[in-house]
Design a protein around this motif. Structure first.
Motif, short mmCIF file in Angstrom:
data_model
loop_
_atom_site.label_atom_id
_atom_site.label_comp_id
_atom_site.label_asym_id
_atom_site.label_seq_id
_atom_site.Cartn_x
_atom_site.Cartn_y
_atom_site.Cartn_z
N ARG A 67 29.10 10.45 17.36
CA ARG A 67 28.83 10.61 18.79
C ARG A 67 30.06 11.11 19.51
O ARG A 67 31.20 10.82 19.12
CB ARG A 67 28.44 9.28 19.42
CG ARG A 67 26.96 8.97 19.35
CD ARG A 67 26.65 7.74 20.17
NE ARG A 67 25.32 7.28 20.00
CZ ARG A 67 24.30 7.55 20.81
NH1 ARG A 67 24.46 8.30 21.88
NH2 ARG A 67 23.10 7.05 20.59
N TYR A 69 31.27 11.07 23.64
CA TYR A 69 30.92 10.46 24.93
C TYR A 69 31.60 11.22 26.06
O TYR A 69 32.80 11.50 26.00
CB TYR A 69 31.34 8.99 24.96
CG TYR A 69 30.47 8.10 24.11
CD1 TYR A 69 29.32 7.52 24.64
CD2 TYR A 69 30.79 7.85 22.78
CE1 TYR A 69 28.50 6.70 23.86
CE2 TYR A 69 29.98 7.02 22.00
CZ TYR A 69 28.85 6.45 22.54
OH TYR A 69 28.04 5.65 21.77
N TRP A 70 30.82 11.49 27.08
CA TRP A 70 31.31 12.20 28.26
C TRP A 70 31.79 11.18 29.29
O TRP A 70 31.04 10.25 29.64
CB TRP A 70 30.19 13.06 28.82
CG TRP A 70 30.49 13.73 30.13
CD1 TRP A 70 29.91 13.49 31.33
CD2 TRP A 70 31.43 14.80 30.34
NE1 TRP A 70 30.43 14.32 32.29
CE2 TRP A 70 31.36 15.14 31.71
CE3 TRP A 70 32.31 15.50 29.52
CZ2 TRP A 70 32.15 16.13 32.27
CZ3 TRP A 70 33.09 16.50 30.07
CH2 TRP A 70 33.01 16.81 31.43
N ASN A 71 33.01 11.36 29.76
CA ASN A 71 33.50 10.53 30.87
C ASN A 71 33.56 11.41 32.11
O ASN A 71 34.44 12.28 32.23
CB ASN A 71 34.89 9.95 30.53
CG ASN A 71 35.41 9.04 31.63
OD1 ASN A 71 35.29 9.36 32.82
ND2 ASN A 71 36.01 7.93 31.25
N LEU A 77 35.34 14.92 27.44
CA LEU A 77 34.46 14.51 26.35
C LEU A 77 35.32 13.90 25.25
O LEU A 77 36.37 14.45 24.89
CB LEU A 77 33.72 15.75 25.82
CG LEU A 77 32.59 15.51 24.82
CD1 LEU A 77 31.41 14.80 25.47
CD2 LEU A 77 32.12 16.84 24.24
N GLU A 122 28.19 16.27 28.70
CA GLU A 122 27.28 15.11 28.60
C GLU A 122 27.48 14.53 27.20
O GLU A 122 28.15 15.13 26.36
CB GLU A 122 25.83 15.55 28.79
CG GLU A 122 25.38 16.56 27.76
CD GLU A 122 24.10 17.27 28.13
OE1 GLU A 122 23.09 16.60 28.32
OE2 GLU A 122 24.12 18.52 28.21
N ASP A 123 26.89 13.36 26.94
CA ASP A 123 27.01 12.75 25.61
C ASP A 123 26.41 13.69 24.57
O ASP A 123 25.43 14.40 24.84
CB ASP A 123 26.27 11.42 25.56
CG ASP A 123 26.90 10.38 26.48
OD1 ASP A 123 28.01 10.61 26.99
OD2 ASP A 123 26.26 9.32 26.68
N TYR A 125 25.70 14.42 20.10
CA TYR A 125 25.58 13.91 18.73
C TYR A 125 25.99 15.03 17.79
O TYR A 125 25.60 16.19 17.98
CB TYR A 125 24.12 13.49 18.48
CG TYR A 125 23.89 12.88 17.13
CD1 TYR A 125 24.18 11.53 16.89
CD2 TYR A 125 23.37 13.63 16.08
CE1 TYR A 125 23.96 10.96 15.65
CE2 TYR A 125 23.14 13.05 14.83
CZ TYR A 125 23.44 11.72 14.62
OH TYR A 125 23.22 11.16 13.39
N ASN A 157 20.62 7.61 24.46
CA ASN A 157 20.43 6.37 23.70
C ASN A 157 19.38 6.57 22.62
O ASN A 157 18.33 7.15 22.85
CB ASN A 157 19.96 5.24 24.63
CG ASN A 157 21.08 4.72 25.46
OD1 ASN A 157 22.25 4.91 25.13
ND2 ASN A 157 20.75 4.07 26.55
N GLN A 286 24.35 2.22 18.76
CA GLN A 286 25.53 1.74 19.51
C GLN A 286 25.60 0.21 19.30
O GLN A 286 25.73 -0.22 18.17
CB GLN A 286 25.43 2.18 20.96
CG GLN A 286 25.23 3.72 21.02
CD GLN A 286 24.95 4.26 22.38
OE1 GLN A 286 25.85 4.74 23.06
NE2 GLN A 286 23.70 4.18 22.79
N ARG A 319 33.88 5.29 26.16
CA ARG A 319 33.99 6.27 27.25
C ARG A 319 35.42 6.45 27.73
O ARG A 319 35.69 7.06 28.76
CB ARG A 319 33.10 5.87 28.43
CG ARG A 319 31.68 6.22 28.14
CD ARG A 319 30.80 6.35 29.35
NE ARG A 319 29.43 6.19 28.89
CZ ARG A 319 28.73 7.15 28.33
NH1 ARG A 319 29.23 8.36 28.20
NH2 ARG A 319 27.51 6.92 27.90
#
Ligand code: PMP
Length: 336
Positions: A67, A69-71, A77, A122-123, A125, A157, A286, A319
């Motif tokens: 994964r 993750y976008w902060n 990212l 954005e998040d 995969y 998710n 997660q 994040r």
């Protein structure tokens, strides 16, 4: 997508809907995403393999699920546990007689470049895969070429993490190390998990708990298992046919940093029924607290305090909001 109408009103629907809604968002044109294929970065529409490919015919591929993750506050990212995933895929390659493979740094660079070229805000995969690329009939591991491909896509998710999940013990046993090692993330081996996941969902549950051949709780269909009893956090050992989960290792680190004792030992099925808390963890799920096992409430039947606390810490860490866990993360691309 084909859907089984008989399951459409069952409780697992929320989770199932979440999967189909987030694993391939309608707004994303998959074919235009940039992937790594045969040594170059190309749109997915140009990355095709022959139906004679050994990996397609016999499941002789290995993979990782990673994964990013976008902060939004930082405009950054973060790739999560990139090196750990790359080290594991190299181990899977060794098990499957796929050598040589690129060095860890080179693989990390390829993966981050695929993500960077897609410009995700954005998040996401990421799925790297080494596959037996020879076009050949004949089931074996040796005397076959292998190749690397990497795809990356926006992703949310995988299953419901907020309100907890309902699980059942699968009637399918985990494939044993002496049959098809769970320690290797081998594509063909995932048919075992597919049996378990479908059985669980079609019976109205969100997930399956899978037992080893001698009856110990091993893990879920694509997640590792944690059980809390009397303030001690338990998780099955690597010799109980688990995938040696990267999130599992992080959970142990996180629990210990919170002062929670962690014990790695075999877990009986009936211990699940008397546990104070249970949670699953993995790249996809997660941290997912379990609220029901085989129609028995876990603890009070709601998400427990340890599961909630650990999951909040985990989401802050991934994040990039907890400096003490910044070693889990690799920034990808420049902040925007
Ligand atoms: N077990 C199985 C069978 C899995 O497929 C996964 C997902 N990769 C996990 C456990 C969790 O592993 P990780 O935390 O490395 O994603």
């Amino acid at each position: 997508m084909l859907t089984d109408k008989s399951t459409q009103t069952r409780p697992a629907d929320a989770a199932a809907a979440a999967i189909s809604a987030t694993s391939a968002p309608a707004a994303v044109d998959l074919e235009s995403l940039i992937c790594y294929f045969q040594g170059g970065y190309v749109p997915m529409r140009d990355a095709k393999i022959s139906i004679m490919t050994h990996a397609f015919m016999y499941g002789t591929a290995v993979f990782e699920g990673i994964r990013a993750y976008w902060n939004a506050d930082q405009g950054q990212l973060y790739g999560l546990f990139l090196r750990e995933h790359v080290e594991r895929i190299r181990h899977s390659c060794r098990i499957m007689m796929m050598e040589p493979v690129p060095a860890v740094d080179e693989l990390v660079a390829i993966i981050t470049e695929v993500v960077r070229r897609n410009g995700f805000r954005e998040d996401a995969y990421i799925r790297p895969s080494f596959y037996k690329s020879t076009k050949a009939i004949g089931v074996r591991l040796h005397h076959l070429d292998h190749d690397l491909c990497v795809v990356a896509l926006p992703f949310g998710n995988y299953i419901e993490t907020e309100k907890g999940v309902r699980v059942m013990t699968s009637s399918w046993r985990r494939n044993a190390d002496e049959a098809l090692p769970a320690r290797g993330k081998i594509t063909g081996g995932y048919v075992n998990m597919a049996f378990q996941k479908s059985e669980a969902e079609m019976n109205g549950f969100d997930e399956a708990i899978v037992l080893t051949a001698n009856g110990h709780a091993s893990e879920a269909s694509a997640a590792n298992l944690f059980v809390v009893r009397d303030g001690v956090v338990l998780t099955p050992p690597v010799y109980d046919d688990i995938l040696e989960g990267i999130t599992r290792k992080a959970m142990i680190e996180l629990c210990r940093s919170e002062g929670l004792p962690v014990e790695v030992r075999s877990i009986d099925r009936s211990e699940l029924y008397i546990a104070d808390e249970i949670f699953l963890c993995g790249t996809g799920v997660q941290v997912s607290p379990v609220i029901e096992v085989d129609h028995r409430a876990v603890g009070s039947g709601a998400v427990g305090p340890i599961g909630r606390a650990i999951s909040e810490r985990y989401f802050d860490a991934v994040r990039g909001r907890l400096p003490e866990f910044s070693h889990w993360l690799t920034p990808i691309g420049d902040p925007v």
